[in-house]
Enzyme design. Structure first.
Site, mmCIF file in Angstrom:
data_model
loop_
_atom_site.group_PDB
_atom_site.id
_atom_site.type_symbol
_atom_site.label_atom_id
_atom_site.label_comp_id
_atom_site.label_asym_id
_atom_site.label_seq_id
_atom_site.Cartn_x
_atom_site.Cartn_y
_atom_site.Cartn_z
ATOM 1 N N LYS A 55 6.121 120.644 144.839
ATOM 2 C CA LYS A 55 5.619 119.266 144.742
ATOM 3 C C LYS A 55 4.140 119.321 144.348
ATOM 4 C CE LYS A 55 9.429 117.621 146.631
ATOM 5 N NZ LYS A 55 10.504 117.214 145.775
ATOM 6 N N SER A 97 12.948 116.618 140.812
ATOM 7 C CA SER A 97 11.850 115.887 141.447
ATOM 8 C C SER A 97 10.493 116.076 140.777
ATOM 9 C CB SER A 97 11.729 116.264 142.922
ATOM 10 O OG SER A 97 11.208 117.566 143.067
#
Length: 176
Positions: free
Chosen positions: A82, A39
């Site tokens: 993230k 990701s």
């Protein structure tokens, strides 16, 4: 015989002090983290090992574009990594894959592939941040309807130390 006992006691004391220091450093200063998944590509890769700075957010709030490690809001037993996109009180939306914060488009040079996403405007709640993965088509992030409580941020991804070919600082571009 007494000298041998004294030397053994000294070694034991040294090991105990080293253990206490290591635990204190891990608890309050820096911690290791393994990237799990794709990701955050192309900046971070599956299996890379990071050092996470746990001190920065004791003195300042997270900033836009910081790469953070946090407890996943839907399962706090898991940690995610993230990028912070939206700060408390800001409105984030995505139109045709382009991210807008308070109506202004973000420059995101770290995103390799934009998904043709649409995400309706949402205001980030107080004490939370809105996070996105850099590899948008393959990221479970705030587009799924959750934000990250700042209290659940473990720290700022700071340094890649494994594999050796990737050793270096985690890039944190400066925003507006």
């Amino acid at each position: 015989m007494a000298a041998r006992g004294s030397a053994a006691r000294e070694v034991l004391q040294t090991l105990l002090v080293a253990l206490v220091l290591a635990l204190a450093i891990r608890a309050f200063v820096v911690e290791s983290f393994v990237v799990d998944g794709v990701s955050m590509e192309p900046v971070l890769h599956d299996g890379e090992r990071l050092l996470v700075d746990k001190l920065t957010y004791r003195w300042r709030a997270p900033r836009r574009f910081d790469v953070v490690v946090f407890r996943y809001p839907l399962d706090p037993s898991r940690d995610f990594v993230k990028r912070v996109i939206g700060l408390p009180g800001e409105t984030v939306e995505i139109r045709e894959g382009r991210v807008y914060v308070d109506g202004r488009p973000l420059a995101e040079p770290y995103v390799a592939e934009r998904a043709p996403d649409f995400y309706p405007p949402v205001t980030v709640p107080p004490g939370h941040v809105f996070v996105l993965g850099d590899n948008r088509p393959h990221s479970d992030d705030s587009r799924s309807g959750w934000t990250v409580p700042i209290r659940d941020i473990i720290g700022r991804a700071w340094f890649v130390y494994w594999p050796p070919a990737e050793i270096g600082l985690v890039p944190h571009p400066q925003g507006p």
